[in-house]
Design a protein around this motif. Sequence first.
Motif, PDB file in Angstrom:
ATOM      1  N   TRP A 235      53.209  49.011  82.900  1.00 40.01           N
ATOM      2  CA  TRP A 235      53.622  47.649  82.604  1.00 40.01           C
ATOM      3  C   TRP A 235      55.106  47.635  82.262  1.00 40.01           C
ATOM      4  CZ3 TRP A 235      50.250  44.220  84.077  1.00 40.01           C
ATOM      5  CH2 TRP A 235      48.888  44.510  84.027  1.00 40.01           C
ATOM      6  N   PRO A 236      55.777  46.487  82.421  1.00 38.29           N
ATOM      7  CA  PRO A 236      57.199  46.403  82.033  1.00 38.29           C
ATOM      8  C   PRO A 236      57.406  46.828  80.581  1.00 38.29           C
ATOM      9  CG  PRO A 236      56.549  44.441  83.267  1.00 38.29           C
ATOM     10  CD  PRO A 236      55.289  45.218  83.009  1.00 38.29           C
ATOM     11  N   GLY A 237      58.495  47.561  80.364  1.00 35.49           N
ATOM     12  CA  GLY A 237      58.816  48.001  79.022  1.00 35.49           C
ATOM     13  C   GLY A 237      58.232  49.336  78.624  1.00 35.49           C
ATOM     14  N   HIS A 238      57.467  49.971  79.521  1.00 34.71           N
ATOM     15  CA  HIS A 238      56.836  51.251  79.187  1.00 34.71           C
ATOM     16  C   HIS A 238      57.676  52.456  79.590  1.00 34.71           C
ATOM     17  CE1 HIS A 238      52.358  50.114  78.355  1.00 34.71           C
ATOM     18  NE2 HIS A 238      53.206  49.331  77.731  1.00 34.71           N
ATOM     19  N   GLY A 239      58.896  52.237  80.084  1.00 35.50           N
ATOM     20  CA  GLY A 239      59.776  53.358  80.387  1.00 35.50           C
ATOM     21  C   GLY A 239      59.609  53.942  81.768  1.00 35.50           C
ATOM     22  N   LYS A 240      58.965  53.207  82.683  1.00 36.64           N
ATOM     23  CA  LYS A 240      58.730  53.706  84.041  1.00 36.64           C
ATOM     24  C   LYS A 240      60.039  53.982  84.789  1.00 36.64           C
ATOM     25  CE  LYS A 240      57.546  50.455  86.918  1.00 36.64           C
ATOM     26  NZ  LYS A 240      58.817  50.269  87.668  1.00 36.64           N
TER      27      LYS A 240
ATOM     28  N   PRO B 201      49.159  61.325  97.776  1.00 37.20           N
ATOM     29  CA  PRO B 201      49.014  61.240  96.322  1.00 37.20           C
ATOM     30  C   PRO B 201      48.546  62.567  95.733  1.00 37.20           C
ATOM     31  CG  PRO B 201      47.934  59.385  97.425  1.00 37.20           C
ATOM     32  CD  PRO B 201      48.284  60.377  98.487  1.00 37.20           C
ATOM     33  N   GLY B 202      49.162  62.953  94.621  1.00 39.65           N
ATOM     34  CA  GLY B 202      48.753  64.170  93.933  1.00 39.65           C
ATOM     35  C   GLY B 202      48.295  63.924  92.515  1.00 39.65           C
ATOM     36  N   TRP B 203      49.001  63.033  91.816  1.00 40.86           N
ATOM     37  CA  TRP B 203      48.724  62.792  90.411  1.00 40.86           C
ATOM     38  C   TRP B 203      48.958  61.313  90.085  1.00 40.86           C
ATOM     39  CZ3 TRP B 203      51.843  66.500  92.435  1.00 40.86           C
ATOM     40  CH2 TRP B 203      51.427  67.842  92.295  1.00 40.86           C
ATOM     41  N   PHE B 204      48.116  60.749  89.269  1.00 39.71           N
ATOM     42  CA  PHE B 204      48.400  59.493  88.595  1.00 39.71           C
ATOM     43  C   PHE B 204      48.792  59.826  87.162  1.00 39.71           C
ATOM     44  CE2 PHE B 204      45.748  57.418  91.885  1.00 39.71           C
ATOM     45  CZ  PHE B 204      46.570  56.320  92.168  1.00 39.71           C
ATOM     46  N   VAL B 205      49.959  59.378  86.762  1.00 34.45           N
ATOM     47  CA  VAL B 205      50.417  59.561  85.382  1.00 34.45           C
ATOM     48  C   VAL B 205      50.826  58.190  84.868  1.00 34.45           C
ATOM     49  CG1 VAL B 205      52.089  60.648  83.848  1.00 34.45           C
ATOM     50  CG2 VAL B 205      51.178  61.933  85.799  1.00 34.45           C
ATOM     51  N   PHE B 206      50.220  57.766  83.778  1.00 28.80           N
ATOM     52  CA  PHE B 206      50.483  56.444  83.202  1.00 28.80           C
ATOM     53  C   PHE B 206      51.424  56.620  82.011  1.00 28.80           C
ATOM     54  CE2 PHE B 206      46.470  56.395  85.369  1.00 28.80           C
ATOM     55  CZ  PHE B 206      46.471  55.187  86.052  1.00 28.80           C
ATOM     56  N   PRO B 207      52.729  56.329  82.203  1.00 29.52           N
ATOM     57  CA  PRO B 207      53.700  56.635  81.151  1.00 29.52           C
ATOM     58  C   PRO B 207      53.860  55.496  80.151  1.00 29.52           C
ATOM     59  CG  PRO B 207      54.844  55.865  83.096  1.00 29.52           C
ATOM     60  CD  PRO B 207      53.365  55.849  83.427  1.00 29.52           C
ATOM     61  N   ARG B 208      54.232  55.887  78.947  1.00 34.25           N
ATOM     62  CA  ARG B 208      54.589  54.893  77.926  1.00 34.25           C
ATOM     63  C   ARG B 208      55.595  55.525  76.979  1.00 34.25           C
ATOM     64  NH1 ARG B 208      52.002  53.083  72.994  1.00 34.25           N
ATOM     65  NH2 ARG B 208      50.286  54.530  73.413  1.00 34.25           N
ATOM     66  N   TRP B 209      56.771  54.908  76.909  1.00 33.03           N
ATOM     67  CA  TRP B 209      57.794  55.380  75.989  1.00 33.03           C
ATOM     68  C   TRP B 209      57.547  54.786  74.623  1.00 33.03           C
ATOM     69  CZ3 TRP B 209      61.463  52.932  72.962  1.00 33.03           C
ATOM     70  CH2 TRP B 209      62.423  53.767  72.380  1.00 33.03           C
ATOM     71  N   VAL B 210      57.519  55.655  73.590  1.00 34.99           N
ATOM     72  CA  VAL B 210      57.349  55.226  72.201  1.00 34.99           C
ATOM     73  C   VAL B 210      58.417  55.928  71.378  1.00 34.99           C
ATOM     74  CG1 VAL B 210      55.828  55.156  70.192  1.00 34.99           C
ATOM     75  CG2 VAL B 210      54.863  54.874  72.490  1.00 34.99           C
ATOM     76  N   ALA B 211      59.287  55.170  70.753  1.00 35.39           N
ATOM     77  CA  ALA B 211      60.396  55.752  69.991  1.00 35.39           C
ATOM     78  C   ALA B 211      59.876  56.739  68.947  1.00 35.39           C
ATOM     79  CB  ALA B 211      61.195  54.646  69.310  1.00 35.39           C
TER      80      ALA B 211
ATOM     81  N   CYS C 152      44.467  62.760  86.861  1.00 35.99           N
ATOM     82  CA  CYS C 152      44.916  61.540  86.187  1.00 35.99           C
ATOM     83  C   CYS C 152      45.232  61.851  84.720  1.00 35.99           C
ATOM     84  CB  CYS C 152      43.851  60.450  86.269  1.00 35.99           C
ATOM     85  SG  CYS C 152      43.354  60.047  87.965  1.00 35.99           S
ATOM     86  N   TYR C 153      46.390  61.353  84.267  1.00 38.26           N
ATOM     87  CA  TYR C 153      46.857  61.654  82.913  1.00 38.26           C
ATOM     88  C   TYR C 153      47.522  60.425  82.298  1.00 38.26           C
ATOM     89  CZ  TYR C 153      46.341  66.589  84.176  1.00 38.26           C
ATOM     90  OH  TYR C 153      45.846  67.795  84.579  1.00 38.26           O
ATOM     91  N   SER C 154      47.481  60.367  80.983  1.00 39.14           N
ATOM     92  CA  SER C 154      48.336  59.450  80.236  1.00 39.14           C
ATOM     93  C   SER C 154      49.488  60.255  79.653  1.00 39.14           C
ATOM     94  CB  SER C 154      47.558  58.751  79.119  1.00 39.14           C
ATOM     95  OG  SER C 154      47.118  59.686  78.160  1.00 39.14           O
ATOM     96  N   LEU C 155      50.657  59.637  79.597  1.00 39.54           N
ATOM     97  CA  LEU C 155      51.848  60.307  79.072  1.00 39.54           C
ATOM     98  C   LEU C 155      52.516  59.395  78.056  1.00 39.54           C
ATOM     99  CD1 LEU C 155      54.138  62.482  79.136  1.00 39.54           C
ATOM    100  CD2 LEU C 155      55.165  61.142  81.006  1.00 39.54           C
ATOM    101  N   VAL C 156      52.622  59.864  76.837  1.00 38.60           N
ATOM    102  CA  VAL C 156      53.415  59.186  75.813  1.00 38.60           C
ATOM    103  C   VAL C 156      54.613  60.083  75.534  1.00 38.60           C
ATOM    104  CG1 VAL C 156      53.478  58.333  73.435  1.00 38.60           C
ATOM    105  CG2 VAL C 156      51.391  58.065  74.812  1.00 38.60           C
ATOM    106  N   TYR C 157      55.807  59.501  75.572  1.00 37.08           N
ATOM    107  CA  TYR C 157      57.005  60.328  75.400  1.00 37.08           C
ATOM    108  C   TYR C 157      58.099  59.536  74.698  1.00 37.08           C
ATOM    109  CZ  TYR C 157      59.594  57.860  79.094  1.00 37.08           C
ATOM    110  OH  TYR C 157      60.265  56.913  79.824  1.00 37.08           O
TER     111      TYR C 157
END
Length: 306
Positions: free
Chosen positions: A136-141, A227-237, A282-287
């Motif tokens: 989603w917008p704002g997640h650091g994609k 396709p090899g991987w789905f990674v769902f990123p989210r930037w969190v300060a 498939c992975y979630s990524l918080v960074y």
Amino acid sequence: MTICALSYDLASQRLSSTSGVDLQIGPFVFNLRLHCPDLARLLYELWRDYPLAEGAAVRDFHIQATSNPAPGRWLRRDVRFFVDGRTPFPLLPAHHHLPMLEWGLNWCIAQRSHHLLMLHAAVVERNGRAIILPAWPGHGKSTLCAALIHSGWRLLCDEFGLVRPEDGALLPLPRLIPLKNESIEVIRSFAPSAHIGPSFYGTRKGTIAHVRPPTESVERMHETARPGWFVFPRWVAGSPLRLEPMLKSEAFLMVATNAFNYEVLGQTSFELVGRMVDACDCYSLVYSDLDQAIKALDELTRAADD
């Protein structure tokens, strides 16, 4: 021949002519006409690697951008975007010309490319396999995407993950990457070699600057990826890095809800997303730290290649 193979004077003259310039950008041919000298100068710099599509049998979009004095305001100029002679957007101040053009191209693709599944995702590739980064917008994609393509990955696209239904191949659409607000200086610091255009202040999304796609990504824009991987990123300060496996059922729902035209394609998109999720890890990524995020993704993907 690319647009920068022309002299700037010749390119500018052709862009402002009645026939315009045909450019190949990924799977699409854009006919572009500009009556906005500042924008022509900037495109010559940032779109320099796109090939001319002279003699193209089909032009997917006829685009025009014009700059004129604002009605009743002689000291201000406005810019207007046209597609096939119609304008889908209100006027913007002339100094927002490039953001308007890029938003306009996004609108054109999203409205008229229903022969493809369009995911709202960045896509990068290495060794023929792609990481798909829906967010989603704002997640650091976009920030993560810009960092990855300056760390050994090829850019397919930052905004549209274009999937060909008949075989599930990902089609490249290497366009400018819009960075917003603090992300601009983050990428300047992380990747000093990145070519970043001027900052546009006061847009509806804040301050925007655009990263030019690496030349190699544009030169290889006819090379699909799988396709090899789905990674769902989210930037969190300030957050520690977390790269965690996801249930495929959860990933399916997140991919479907991050598609521009999932409902339009109906059963085709249901089956296609199902096959893609089944075939991918498939992975979630918080960074919060780009170096850590890229190191983790490199280790993840290299382990799969070993």
